[in-house]
Design an enzyme around this catalytic site. Structure first.
Site, PDB file in Angstrom:
ATOM      1  N   ALA A 107       4.416   3.714   4.605  1.00 38.01           N
ATOM      2  CA  ALA A 107       3.582   3.387   5.161  1.00 38.01           C
ATOM      3  C   ALA A 107       2.343   2.894   5.486  1.00 38.01           C
ATOM      4  O   ALA A 107       1.356   2.653   6.879  1.00 38.01           O
ATOM      5  CB  ALA A 107       3.518   5.203   5.736  1.00 38.01           C
TER       6      ALA A 107
ATOM      7  N   ASN B  68       2.153   9.904  -0.063  1.00 39.34           N
ATOM      8  CA  ASN B  68       3.201   8.533  -1.265  1.00 39.34           C
ATOM      9  C   ASN B  68       1.886   6.909  -0.661  1.00 39.34           C
ATOM     10  O   ASN B  68       2.214   5.908  -1.837  1.00 39.34           O
ATOM     11  CB  ASN B  68       4.581   7.890  -0.450  1.00 39.34           C
TER      12      ASN B  68
ATOM     13  N   HIS C  25      -4.073   4.328   8.639  1.00 38.57           N
ATOM     14  CA  HIS C  25      -4.370   4.554   6.143  1.00 38.57           C
ATOM     15  C   HIS C  25      -5.224   2.882   6.701  1.00 38.57           C
ATOM     16  O   HIS C  25      -5.273   2.042   7.054  1.00 38.57           O
ATOM     17  CB  HIS C  25      -3.388   4.295   5.626  1.00 38.57           C
TER      18      HIS C  25
END
Length: 260
Positions: A117, A183, A213
């Site tokens: 991601a 992850n 993120h």
């Protein structure tokens, strides 16, 4: 290329659909024994163990999370079958990392870590060559994106009125405590300073609708900041759409005559 897939959850279904739409050969699905009741659903054979995989499979793709990589990863690699995974957080377990390394060497195969991601990992990898001083990762998701994680015991996800930090620590601890959510932290750690020197902050924020993120890094190269706002897959708020897309991208790069 004959491809097999592990798992038929949200990411697994996305990958399978894209492979079929692109005319790629999805030949087998490695699933739990309960799913064997539909052995050829969608024209795909189903098996419950690595030993039952056809001998002509070129590539396996792990879409089923840490437990699947732990259970099947080494056996796949030992058979000489390359494996793509987005379960990077599982590698926070040093014994698993060593086991997978030995299996890949023994089988002459490769474990490929999909970017998942997040982006900017190529920049981190390049910066590591010259020397990195600091790398931090901050993950911010809506409260429902943290359901089923330790965040439920640390903050009131249902009643949040403002952003709340529920984890601060190393990438190794984040990946260990949040196997379904961290992850990305693991991907940043592997590309950069490693699990123990990468600092992680995880936040539940009722004012955001995307999974956000952020990476900040500094070193001999200078410094950079990277931010991405990613959407979840429609049928699972904890599964990143970009993570699923990164698997398809990894497969396409393996087949391309010219690749990045």
């Amino acid at each position: 290329m004959k491809i097999g897939i592990i798992g038929e959850g949200a990411i697994g279904r996305f990958v399978a659909e894209k492979l079929r739409a692109g005319g790629s050969g999805l030949h087998v699905s490695l699933v739990r024994a309960a799913r064997l009741s539909a052995p050829n659903e969608g024209g795909v054979a189903r098996v419950a163990s690595v030993a039952d995989l056809p001998g002509d499979i070129d590539l396996m793709v792990d879409c089923a999370g840490h437990a699947a990589l732990i259970e099947h990863g080494a056996a796949i690699l030992e058979r000489g079958i390359d494996l793509i995974t987005v379960s990077l957080g599982a590698l926070a377990d040093e014994r698993l990392e060593q086991s997978l390394t030995r299996a890949a060497q023994a089988g002459g195969a490769q474990l490929h870590l999909a970017s998942g991601a997040i982006g900017a990992l190529d920049c981190l990898q390049a910066a590591r060559v010259g020397g990195l001083n600091a790398v931090t990762y901050t993950g911010r998701k809506p409260p429902e994106g943290w359901l089923g994680s330790p965040a439920q015991a640390r903050v009131d996800l249902a009643g949040l009125k403002s952003a709340a930090t529920h984890f601060e620590g190393s990438a190794r601890q984040a990946a260990t405590d949040y196997p379904k959510n961290a992850n990305v932290a693991a991907a940043v750690a592997i590309a950069g300073l490693g699990f123990d020197r990468t600092k992680v902050t995880l936040i539940a924020d009722p004012d955001v609708t995307a999974n956000i993120h952020e990476i900040h890094a500094s070193g001999a190269f200078g410094s950079f900041s990277f931010r991405i706002e990613g959407k979840a897959l429609p049928d699972n708020p904890r599964s990143s759409a970009l993570a699923a897309m990164s698997i398809i991208s990894a497969i396409e790069r393996r087949r391309a005559a010219i690749t990045t």
